[in-house]
Enzyme design. Sequence first.
Site, PDB file in Angstrom:
ATOM      1  N   GLY A  92       9.232 -18.596  -3.921  1.00 47.97           N
ATOM      2  CA  GLY A  92       9.696 -18.166  -2.822  1.00 47.97           C
ATOM      3  C   GLY A  92       9.313 -19.147  -1.498  1.00 47.97           C
ATOM      4  O   GLY A  92       8.649 -19.884  -1.683  1.00 47.97           O
ATOM      5  N   ASP A 139       4.748 -14.008 -15.068  1.00 46.18           N
ATOM      6  CA  ASP A 139       5.166 -13.152 -14.580  1.00 46.18           C
ATOM      7  C   ASP A 139       4.459 -12.192 -13.884  1.00 46.18           C
ATOM      8  O   ASP A 139       3.473 -11.429 -14.587  1.00 46.18           O
ATOM      9  CB  ASP A 139       5.651 -12.499 -15.926  1.00 46.18           C
ATOM     10  CG  ASP A 139       6.930 -11.195 -15.598  1.00 46.18           C
ATOM     11  OD1 ASP A 139       6.300 -10.772 -14.045  1.00 46.18           O
ATOM     12  OD2 ASP A 139       6.934 -10.702 -16.327  1.00 46.18           O
ATOM     13  N   ALA A 155       5.850 -12.480  -4.764  1.00 46.90           N
ATOM     14  CA  ALA A 155       5.388 -10.505  -4.533  1.00 46.90           C
ATOM     15  C   ALA A 155       6.894  -9.541  -5.092  1.00 46.90           C
ATOM     16  O   ALA A 155       8.391 -10.283  -4.698  1.00 46.90           O
ATOM     17  CB  ALA A 155       4.968  -9.705  -3.186  1.00 46.90           C
ATOM     18  N   THR A 186       9.904  -9.133  -2.731  1.00 42.96           N
ATOM     19  CA  THR A 186       9.892  -8.327  -2.093  1.00 42.96           C
ATOM     20  C   THR A 186      11.523  -7.939  -1.520  1.00 42.96           C
ATOM     21  O   THR A 186      11.627  -7.271  -0.028  1.00 42.96           O
ATOM     22  CB  THR A 186       9.704 -10.117  -1.000  1.00 42.96           C
ATOM     23  OG1 THR A 186      10.939 -10.719  -1.521  1.00 42.96           O
ATOM     24  CG2 THR A 186       8.496 -10.548  -0.999  1.00 42.96           C
ATOM     25  N   THR A 221       1.665  -6.721   4.281  1.00 42.50           N
ATOM     26  CA  THR A 221       2.864  -7.268   5.483  1.00 42.50           C
ATOM     27  C   THR A 221       2.832  -5.438   6.378  1.00 42.50           C
ATOM     28  O   THR A 221       1.890  -4.984   5.918  1.00 42.50           O
ATOM     29  CB  THR A 221       3.912  -6.763   4.003  1.00 42.50           C
ATOM     30  OG1 THR A 221       5.377  -6.642   5.215  1.00 42.50           O
ATOM     31  CG2 THR A 221       3.852  -5.860   3.812  1.00 42.50           C
ATOM     32  N   ASP A 222       3.602  -6.442   7.272  1.00 36.64           N
ATOM     33  CA  ASP A 222       2.823  -4.980   8.321  1.00 36.64           C
ATOM     34  C   ASP A 222       3.837  -3.780   7.387  1.00 36.64           C
ATOM     35  O   ASP A 222       3.656  -2.910   8.769  1.00 36.64           O
ATOM     36  CB  ASP A 222       3.971  -5.747   9.759  1.00 36.64           C
ATOM     37  CG  ASP A 222       5.771  -5.769   9.555  1.00 36.64           C
ATOM     38  OD1 ASP A 222       6.108  -6.581   8.255  1.00 36.64           O
ATOM     39  OD2 ASP A 222       6.350  -5.910  10.273  1.00 36.64           O
ATOM     40  N   TYR A 230       8.344  -0.237  -1.118  1.00 31.95           N
ATOM     41  CA  TYR A 230       7.700  -1.938  -1.163  1.00 31.95           C
ATOM     42  C   TYR A 230       6.111  -1.194  -0.158  1.00 31.95           C
ATOM     43  O   TYR A 230       5.099  -1.851  -0.372  1.00 31.95           O
ATOM     44  CB  TYR A 230       8.414  -2.060  -0.727  1.00 31.95           C
ATOM     45  CG  TYR A 230       7.578  -3.688   0.240  1.00 31.95           C
ATOM     46  CD1 TYR A 230       7.513  -4.289  -0.797  1.00 31.95           C
ATOM     47  CD2 TYR A 230       7.477  -3.470   1.922  1.00 31.95           C
ATOM     48  CE1 TYR A 230       7.571  -5.950   0.210  1.00 31.95           C
ATOM     49  CE2 TYR A 230       7.284  -4.855   1.716  1.00 31.95           C
ATOM     50  CZ  TYR A 230       6.872  -6.532   1.196  1.00 31.95           C
ATOM     51  OH  TYR A 230       6.455  -7.301   1.373  1.00 31.95           O
TER      52      TYR A 230
HETATM   53  N1  LIG Z   1       9.561 -12.328   3.620  1.00 25.69           N
HETATM   54  C1  LIG Z   1       8.993 -11.323   4.441  1.00 25.69           C
HETATM   55  O1  LIG Z   1       9.760 -11.257   5.711  1.00 25.69           O
HETATM   56  C2  LIG Z   1       7.816 -10.558   4.585  1.00 25.69           C
HETATM   57  C3  LIG Z   1       6.991  -9.948   6.023  1.00 25.69           C
HETATM   58  C4  LIG Z   1       5.690  -9.766   5.262  1.00 25.69           C
HETATM   59  C5  LIG Z   1       4.888 -10.199   4.154  1.00 25.69           C
HETATM   60  N2  LIG Z   1       5.503 -10.891   3.291  1.00 25.69           N
HETATM   61  C6  LIG Z   1       5.020 -11.263   1.747  1.00 25.69           C
HETATM   62  O2  LIG Z   1       4.537 -12.521   2.221  1.00 25.69           O
HETATM   63  C7  LIG Z   1       4.281 -13.328   0.781  1.00 25.69           C
HETATM   64  C8  LIG Z   1       5.439 -14.436   0.228  1.00 25.69           C
HETATM   65  O3  LIG Z   1       7.051 -14.089   0.785  1.00 25.69           O
HETATM   66  P1  LIG Z   1       8.384 -14.456   0.673  1.00 25.69           P
HETATM   67  O4  LIG Z   1       8.717 -13.649   2.087  1.00 25.69           O
HETATM   68  O5  LIG Z   1       7.769 -15.821   0.167  1.00 25.69           O
HETATM   69  O6  LIG Z   1       9.105 -13.818  -0.451  1.00 25.69           O
HETATM   70  P2  LIG Z   1      10.151 -14.157  -1.022  1.00 25.69           P
HETATM   71  O7  LIG Z   1      10.797 -15.762  -0.306  1.00 25.69           O
HETATM   72  O8  LIG Z   1      10.515 -13.492  -1.799  1.00 25.69           O
HETATM   73  O9  LIG Z   1       8.605 -15.193  -2.386  1.00 25.69           O
HETATM   74  C9  LIG Z   1       7.831 -14.425  -3.369  1.00 25.69           C
HETATM   75  C10 LIG Z   1       8.690 -15.358  -5.406  1.00 25.69           C
HETATM   76  O10 LIG Z   1       8.085 -13.559  -5.475  1.00 25.69           O
HETATM   77  C11 LIG Z   1       8.592 -13.981  -7.086  1.00 25.69           C
HETATM   78  N3  LIG Z   1       8.103 -13.467  -7.882  1.00 25.69           N
HETATM   79  C12 LIG Z   1       8.894 -11.664  -8.254  1.00 25.69           C
HETATM   80  N4  LIG Z   1       8.222 -10.836  -8.557  1.00 25.69           N
HETATM   81  C13 LIG Z   1       7.690 -11.619  -9.777  1.00 25.69           C
HETATM   82  C14 LIG Z   1       7.351 -11.614 -10.998  1.00 25.69           C
HETATM   83  N5  LIG Z   1       7.296 -10.715 -12.059  1.00 25.69           N
HETATM   84  N6  LIG Z   1       6.830 -12.503 -11.488  1.00 25.69           N
HETATM   85  C15 LIG Z   1       6.443 -14.097 -10.664  1.00 25.69           C
HETATM   86  N7  LIG Z   1       6.954 -13.893  -9.343  1.00 25.69           N
HETATM   87  C16 LIG Z   1       7.600 -13.054  -9.292  1.00 25.69           C
HETATM   88  C17 LIG Z   1      10.063 -13.885  -6.207  1.00 25.69           C
HETATM   89  O11 LIG Z   1      10.742 -14.527  -7.811  1.00 25.69           O
HETATM   90  P3  LIG Z   1      12.246 -14.363  -7.426  1.00 25.69           P
HETATM   91  O12 LIG Z   1      12.727 -15.855  -6.836  1.00 25.69           O
HETATM   92  O13 LIG Z   1      12.336 -15.221  -9.413  1.00 25.69           O
HETATM   93  O14 LIG Z   1      12.925 -13.247  -7.328  1.00 25.69           O
HETATM   94  C18 LIG Z   1       9.590 -14.759  -5.261  1.00 25.69           C
HETATM   95  O15 LIG Z   1      10.111 -17.038  -5.970  1.00 25.69           O
HETATM   96  C19 LIG Z   1       4.524 -11.894  -0.451  1.00 25.69           C
HETATM   97  O16 LIG Z   1       3.609 -11.230  -0.327  1.00 25.69           O
HETATM   98  C20 LIG Z   1       5.436 -11.165   0.825  1.00 25.69           C
HETATM   99  O17 LIG Z   1       5.166  -9.346   0.476  1.00 25.69           O
HETATM  100  C21 LIG Z   1       6.882 -11.177   2.908  1.00 25.69           C
END
Ligand SMILES: NC(=O)c1ccc[n+]([C@@H]2O[C@H](COP(=O)([O-])OP(=O)(O)OC[C@H]3O[C@@H](n4cnc5c(N)ncnc54)[C@H](OP(=O)(O)O)[C@@H]3O)[C@@H](O)[C@H]2O)c1
Length: 306
Positions: free
Chosen positions: A10, A41, A65, A67, A106-107, A130
């Site tokens: 991610g 997983d 996560a 997401t 998350t917010d 979510y």
């Molecule tokens: N993105 C935002 O705007 C945001 C805002 C607030 C908080 N957050 C939090 O910040 C954290 C990091 O988010 P991010 O932005 O880096 O998100 P991201 O780029 O979507 O990365 C999330 C990673 O989790 C992996 N994942 C999903 N389902 C999975 C599973 N079943 N088993 C193993 N891996 C799995 C995804 O893999 P795949 O690529 O294979 O799907 C992806 O690589 C998360 O906890 C998110 O909730 C994000």
Amino acid sequence: MKVLLTGAAGQLGQALIATKPPQVELIATSRCGGEGVLALDLADAAACRAAVQQHRPDGVLNAGAYTAVDRAESEPELAEAVNAGAPAAFAEALTATGGRLLQLSTDFVFDGAQGHPYAPEQQPSPLGVYGASKAAGEAAALQLPGARVLRTSWVYGPVGRNFCLTMLRLHRERVASGQPLAVVADQVGCPTSTHTLAAACWRAIGAGGPRILHWSDAGAASWYDFAVAIGELGVAAGLLERAARVVPIATADYPTTARRPSYSLLDCSGSRDGLGLEPMHWRAALIEVLTEVLTHAQRCNTPLSG
Ligand SMILES: NC(=O)c1ccc[n+]([C@@H]2O[C@H](COP(=O)([O-])OP(=O)(O)OC[C@H]3O[C@@H](n4cnc5c(N)ncnc54)[C@H](OP(=O)(O)O)[C@@H]3O)[C@@H](O)[C@H]2O)c1
């Protein structure tokens, strides 16, 4: 310190790997695994427990996560399994092995109705699947005395799927087509770069202090403000020849499957002091990210059309 990282593929996971402190021995995991990355997983609770039992990390940094905010509305079981089941499994296994847990959140656990920044100790009140699954993940993680929750907002960086990279593409496309770019102007929050967030995560997993932390870049913005800044600063960075005209629209004019909070600023003041990190304004952080996008494109010989 041995740290088991989830979500290594991610956008945050990649920033965490790039900024790993030298004293950290990293066990990186992602859904499919890869070179130097183990497959794990997060929807498989037994596999999450087994990973902790096998590797006995000093800490788990759960950056992986589900997401997909809109898709979660039609896949609530999967969102719940990944976002709540995995932290529950890690908390359970770490209770036995004695490790710590840093759970990203998350917010979107807040409904956005109060109209001023949310303090870490406020009760979650999510609007959608979510947010609800992430709130359940927070509660599950906090069952472990050595767990901390770090909430953040509007995450973007030089790689992965995010608003900034999408807007760079749309600016180019709309300039080419002569069409304006309509962006929601009545949702306010704060963009957060994966760089500053990764630094906060590495501090948070190694230290004690409050169990719920808030981290975003400094300032406030609507998605419209963010899109305008990406255009202006994208031109200044040499990523765009011209910025498209950005038109502010209401949430009601851009219907999405999941409802989103209209005002989800996080009060990060206490957490910033506690982590000993200087806040960076989101525009300054955006300049850094855009510079890195340019460097990445040049290194990969990707044409910057428009
Ligand atoms: N993105 C935002 O705007 C945001 C805002 C607030 C908080 N957050 C939090 O910040 C954290 C990091 O988010 P991010 O932005 O880096 O998100 P991201 O780029 O979507 O990365 C999330 C990673 O989790 C992996 N994942 C999903 N389902 C999975 C599973 N079943 N088993 C193993 N891996 C799995 C995804 O893999 P795949 O690529 O294979 O799907 C992806 O690589 C998360 O906890 C998110 O909730 C994000």
